[in-house]
Design a protein around this motif. Structure first.
Motif, PDB file in Angstrom:
ATOM      1  N   LEU A 133      -0.303   8.243   1.301  1.00 32.64           N
ATOM      2  CA  LEU A 133       0.786   7.442   1.821  1.00 32.64           C
ATOM      3  C   LEU A 133       2.022   7.651   0.935  1.00 32.64           C
ATOM      4  CD1 LEU A 133       0.366   5.691   4.317  1.00 32.64           C
ATOM      5  CD2 LEU A 133       0.428   3.682   2.850  1.00 32.64           C
ATOM      6  N   ARG A 134       3.181   7.835   1.565  1.00 37.27           N
ATOM      7  CA  ARG A 134       4.387   8.163   0.810  1.00 37.27           C
ATOM      8  C   ARG A 134       5.552   7.245   1.171  1.00 37.27           C
ATOM      9  NH1 ARG A 134       4.406  14.832   1.260  1.00 37.27           N
ATOM     10  NH2 ARG A 134       2.304  15.124   0.381  1.00 37.27           N
ATOM     11  N   ALA A 147      13.310  -0.164  -2.655  1.00 33.44           N
ATOM     12  CA  ALA A 147      12.917  -1.460  -3.209  1.00 33.44           C
ATOM     13  C   ALA A 147      12.573  -2.464  -2.110  1.00 33.44           C
ATOM     14  CB  ALA A 147      14.029  -2.015  -4.098  1.00 33.44           C
ATOM     15  N   ARG A 148      13.281  -2.398  -0.979  1.00 40.99           N
ATOM     16  CA  ARG A 148      13.004  -3.323   0.131  1.00 40.99           C
ATOM     17  C   ARG A 148      11.667  -3.022   0.789  1.00 40.99           C
ATOM     18  NH1 ARG A 148      16.630  -4.352   4.743  1.00 40.99           N
ATOM     19  NH2 ARG A 148      15.833  -6.474   4.601  1.00 40.99           N
ATOM     20  N   MET A 149      11.182  -1.798   0.633  1.00 42.09           N
ATOM     21  CA  MET A 149       9.931  -1.390   1.263  1.00 42.09           C
ATOM     22  C   MET A 149       8.715  -1.646   0.357  1.00 42.09           C
ATOM     23  SD  MET A 149      10.995  -0.127   4.148  1.00 42.09           S
ATOM     24  CE  MET A 149      12.454  -1.170   4.115  1.00 42.09           C
ATOM     25  N   GLY A 150       8.989  -2.053  -0.892  1.00 42.78           N
ATOM     26  CA  GLY A 150       7.946  -2.069  -1.910  1.00 42.78           C
ATOM     27  C   GLY A 150       6.684  -2.811  -1.540  1.00 42.78           C
ATOM     28  N   SER A 151       6.794  -4.084  -1.141  1.00 45.84           N
ATOM     29  CA  SER A 151       5.589  -4.881  -0.887  1.00 45.84           C
ATOM     30  C   SER A 151       4.832  -4.364   0.330  1.00 45.84           C
ATOM     31  CB  SER A 151       5.966  -6.352  -0.696  1.00 45.84           C
ATOM     32  OG  SER A 151       6.864  -6.503   0.392  1.00 45.84           O
ATOM     33  N   VAL A 152       5.556  -3.941   1.374  1.00 39.60           N
ATOM     34  CA  VAL A 152       4.903  -3.400   2.573  1.00 39.60           C
ATOM     35  C   VAL A 152       4.182  -2.101   2.234  1.00 39.60           C
ATOM     36  CG1 VAL A 152       5.334  -2.381   4.844  1.00 39.60           C
ATOM     37  CG2 VAL A 152       6.490  -4.496   4.179  1.00 39.60           C
ATOM     38  N   PHE A 153       4.832  -1.255   1.456  1.00 37.28           N
ATOM     39  CA  PHE A 153       4.224   0.020   1.098  1.00 37.28           C
ATOM     40  C   PHE A 153       2.957  -0.175   0.272  1.00 37.28           C
ATOM     41  CE2 PHE A 153       3.930   3.518  -2.054  1.00 37.28           C
ATOM     42  CZ  PHE A 153       3.576   4.523  -1.182  1.00 37.28           C
ATOM     43  N   GLN A 154       3.013  -1.061  -0.711  1.00 40.28           N
ATOM     44  CA  GLN A 154       1.840  -1.291  -1.551  1.00 40.28           C
ATOM     45  C   GLN A 154       0.686  -1.867  -0.732  1.00 40.28           C
ATOM     46  OE1 GLN A 154       1.431  -0.151  -4.486  1.00 40.28           O
ATOM     47  NE2 GLN A 154       3.545   0.520  -4.780  1.00 40.28           N
ATOM     48  N   ALA A 155       0.982  -2.771   0.183  1.00 37.96           N
ATOM     49  CA  ALA A 155      -0.070  -3.336   1.033  1.00 37.96           C
ATOM     50  C   ALA A 155      -0.686  -2.260   1.919  1.00 37.96           C
ATOM     51  CB  ALA A 155       0.503  -4.470   1.882  1.00 37.96           C
ATOM     52  N   ALA A 156       0.152  -1.385   2.479  1.00 41.20           N
ATOM     53  CA  ALA A 156      -0.355  -0.312   3.333  1.00 41.20           C
ATOM     54  C   ALA A 156      -1.208   0.665   2.528  1.00 41.20           C
ATOM     55  CB  ALA A 156       0.803   0.424   3.996  1.00 41.20           C
ATOM     56  N   ARG A 157      -0.802   0.946   1.299  1.00 42.01           N
ATOM     57  CA  ARG A 157      -1.571   1.877   0.473  1.00 42.01           C
ATOM     58  C   ARG A 157      -2.927   1.286   0.112  1.00 42.01           C
ATOM     59  NH1 ARG A 157       1.304   5.292  -4.228  1.00 42.01           N
ATOM     60  NH2 ARG A 157       1.731   3.255  -5.142  1.00 42.01           N
ATOM     61  N   LEU A 158      -2.962  -0.003  -0.193  1.00 47.07           N
ATOM     62  CA  LEU A 158      -4.247  -0.650  -0.489  1.00 47.07           C
ATOM     63  C   LEU A 158      -5.167  -0.599   0.722  1.00 47.07           C
ATOM     64  CD1 LEU A 158      -3.093  -3.791  -2.523  1.00 47.07           C
ATOM     65  CD2 LEU A 158      -4.440  -1.865  -3.377  1.00 47.07           C
ATOM     66  N   THR A 159      -4.602  -0.848   1.902  1.00 42.31           N
ATOM     67  CA  THR A 159      -5.404  -0.814   3.132  1.00 42.31           C
ATOM     68  C   THR A 159      -5.952   0.577   3.385  1.00 42.31           C
ATOM     69  OG1 THR A 159      -4.112  -2.604   4.121  1.00 42.31           O
ATOM     70  CG2 THR A 159      -5.341  -1.178   5.624  1.00 42.31           C
ATOM     71  N   ARG A 160      -5.113   1.595   3.208  1.00 43.47           N
ATOM     72  CA  ARG A 160      -5.564   2.962   3.462  1.00 43.47           C
ATOM     73  C   ARG A 160      -6.601   3.395   2.439  1.00 43.47           C
ATOM     74  NH1 ARG A 160      -2.041   7.784   5.869  1.00 43.47           N
ATOM     75  NH2 ARG A 160      -1.865   6.101   7.372  1.00 43.47           N
ATOM     76  N   LEU A 193       4.998  -1.923  10.823  1.00 41.94           N
ATOM     77  CA  LEU A 193       4.536  -1.510  12.151  1.00 41.94           C
ATOM     78  C   LEU A 193       4.090  -0.049  12.132  1.00 41.94           C
ATOM     79  CD1 LEU A 193       6.092  -2.321  15.556  1.00 41.94           C
ATOM     80  CD2 LEU A 193       5.777   0.071  14.930  1.00 41.94           C
ATOM     81  N   LEU A 194       4.894   0.825  11.531  1.00 42.62           N
ATOM     82  CA  LEU A 194       4.580   2.251  11.521  1.00 42.62           C
ATOM     83  C   LEU A 194       3.319   2.541  10.713  1.00 42.62           C
ATOM     84  CD1 LEU A 194       8.200   3.639  11.143  1.00 42.62           C
ATOM     85  CD2 LEU A 194       6.704   3.921  13.126  1.00 42.62           C
ATOM     86  N   PHE A 195       3.207   1.933   9.546  1.00 45.43           N
ATOM     87  CA  PHE A 195       1.992   2.132   8.749  1.00 45.43           C
ATOM     88  C   PHE A 195       0.777   1.600   9.489  1.00 45.43           C
ATOM     89  CE2 PHE A 195       4.783   2.093   4.763  1.00 45.43           C
ATOM     90  CZ  PHE A 195       4.697   3.462   4.605  1.00 45.43           C
ATOM     91  N   GLY A 196       0.954   0.502  10.203  1.00 45.32           N
ATOM     92  CA  GLY A 196      -0.153  -0.056  10.965  1.00 45.32           C
ATOM     93  C   GLY A 196      -0.616   0.860  12.082  1.00 45.32           C
ATOM     94  N   ARG A 197       0.285   1.670  12.613  1.00 49.88           N
ATOM     95  CA  ARG A 197      -0.073   2.610  13.680  1.00 49.88           C
ATOM     96  C   ARG A 197      -0.601   3.937  13.137  1.00 49.88           C
ATOM     97  NH1 ARG A 197       5.016   1.742  17.950  1.00 49.88           N
ATOM     98  NH2 ARG A 197       4.493  -0.427  18.477  1.00 49.88           N
ATOM     99  N   GLY A 198      -0.564   4.107  11.817  1.00 46.66           N
ATOM    100  CA  GLY A 198      -1.142   5.308  11.226  1.00 46.66           C
ATOM    101  C   GLY A 198      -0.160   6.251  10.572  1.00 46.66           C
ATOM    102  N   ALA A 199       1.127   5.893  10.513  1.00 44.74           N
ATOM    103  CA  ALA A 199       2.113   6.765   9.874  1.00 44.74           C
ATOM    104  C   ALA A 199       1.738   7.004   8.414  1.00 44.74           C
ATOM    105  CB  ALA A 199       3.502   6.142   9.959  1.00 44.74           C
ATOM    106  N   SER A 238      -9.806   1.827   3.360  1.00 50.91           N
ATOM    107  CA  SER A 238     -10.379   2.471   4.544  1.00 50.91           C
ATOM    108  C   SER A 238     -11.016   3.792   4.172  1.00 50.91           C
ATOM    109  CB  SER A 238      -9.284   2.679   5.587  1.00 50.91           C
ATOM    110  OG  SER A 238      -9.766   3.419   6.684  1.00 50.91           O
ATOM    111  N   GLY A 239     -10.354   4.551   3.296  1.00 52.09           N
ATOM    112  CA  GLY A 239     -10.909   5.828   2.861  1.00 52.09           C
ATOM    113  C   GLY A 239     -12.193   5.671   2.084  1.00 52.09           C
ATOM    114  N   ALA A 240     -12.244   4.633   1.234  1.00 54.08           N
ATOM    115  CA  ALA A 240     -13.450   4.391   0.443  1.00 54.08           C
ATOM    116  C   ALA A 240     -14.609   3.961   1.314  1.00 54.08           C
ATOM    117  CB  ALA A 240     -13.163   3.331  -0.615  1.00 54.08           C
ATOM    118  N   SER A 241     -14.312   3.148   2.355  1.00 58.40           N
ATOM    119  CA  SER A 241     -15.389   2.638   3.211  1.00 58.40           C
ATOM    120  C   SER A 241     -15.969   3.728   4.100  1.00 58.40           C
ATOM    121  CB  SER A 241     -14.872   1.476   4.064  1.00 58.40           C
ATOM    122  OG  SER A 241     -13.875   1.935   4.949  1.00 58.40           O
TER     123      SER A 241
END
Length: 276
Positions: A9-10, A255-268, A240-246, A271-274
């Motif tokens: 995730l980038r 900086a405005r994307m920080g919390s959303v990005f970190q949450a998406a990275r944790l989720t991914r 929304l985009l990360f939720g769809r698989g971007a 998912s990869g570990a599971s």
């Protein structure tokens, strides 16, 4: 059904932290990395004397009040421009106090960016579409041992063909004809993109075409490609985009994307570990 490839995730800084500081400058890139960007996105042109200049426009009028074309100017002239001359921080910038109107913000050369940020992954858009510009970029990345950390892209399919024909060791973008194949070929049609690029980078919409549906993102993944979106400056849009698989978003204000990005990275990552 084939498993969806797991791409890293980038969070790309679009021309650096360009809502806070003048775009495509050392200051904007430094701020972006401090604000959590994982990759620096930047644009390049070739000067009259063959130097690779980091700038989006073909001239300096919009940013520096200089009407001269980069391709007709010497690098020694260009680096004297002030890209902050006409800059105003965006009203929604995460920290509008970063910009100093009394400071000069010169456009850097690409080798200066490589030297200042020796470990930062780069996404470089070759704006000048002639062969000389492409060769200059490739030679500089080779001399600087920076190819492996650089992804090259362009709106020109010919530029991308030259990049791949040269045996470039970094990543490269997907040409528009291949993007159209992803849109229109049946889902069961075998897609082999080896040697044609490794990433689709595009806006959510272009004219009547819509590129942000989960089904399209899945097709890109099934072809073995990553998919990144530009330009995303609202956290809800990134979510929304990360939720769809971007796989990535390009933002003027990381900086405005920080919390959303970190949450998406944790989720991914979870998912990869599971699925391992």
């Amino acid at each position: 059904m084939l498993p969806t490839p797991m791409h890293d995730l980038r969070l790309y800084a679009h021309r650096g932290a360009s809502r806070l500081l003048p775009e495509n400058t050392i200051a904007a890139f430094q701020q972006a990395l401090q604000d959590g960007a994982t990759h620096l996105e930047l644009d390049v042109h070739l000067s009259r004397d063959g130097k690779v200049v980091v700038a989006h426009d073909r001239d300096g009028l919009r940013m520096a009040g200089q009407a001269a074309l980069i391709c007709e100017s010497a690098a020694t002239e260009i680096v004297r421009w002030n890209m902050g001359a006409r800059f105003q921080p965006h009203a929604q910038a995460s920290d509008r106090t970063r910009f100093d109107p009394g400071r000069k913000y010169p456009p850097p050369l690409l080798d200066e960016v490589l030297a200042n940020f020796p470990e930062a992954p780069l996404n470089v858009d070759i704006k000048q579409h002639d062969g000389a510009a492409t060769r200059a970029v490739l030679e500089l990345l080779e001399r600087s041992n920076a190819a492996a950390r650089t992804h090259l892209t362009s709106f020109s399919g010919e530029v991308l063909q030259r990049v791949r024909a040269a045996g470039f060791q970094g990543g490269s973008g997907v040409r528009n004809p291949d993007l159209l194949r992803l849109l229109f070929l049946p889902r069961w049609w075998p897609a082999d993109y080896r040697g044609r690029g490794d990433a689709v980078q595009l806006p959510r919409r272009r004219g009547r075409w819509v590129f942000d549906r989960a089904r399209f993102i899945e097709r890109v993944h099934r072809a073995g490609l990553r998919i990144d979106y530009w330009v995303v400056n609202e956290p809800q849009e990134a979510e929304l985009l990360f939720g769809r698989g971007a796989d990535g978003v390009m933002s003027d204000d990381p900086a405005r994307m920080g919390s959303v990005f970190q949450a998406a990275r944790l989720t991914r990552n979870a998912s990869g570990a599971s699925s391992a």
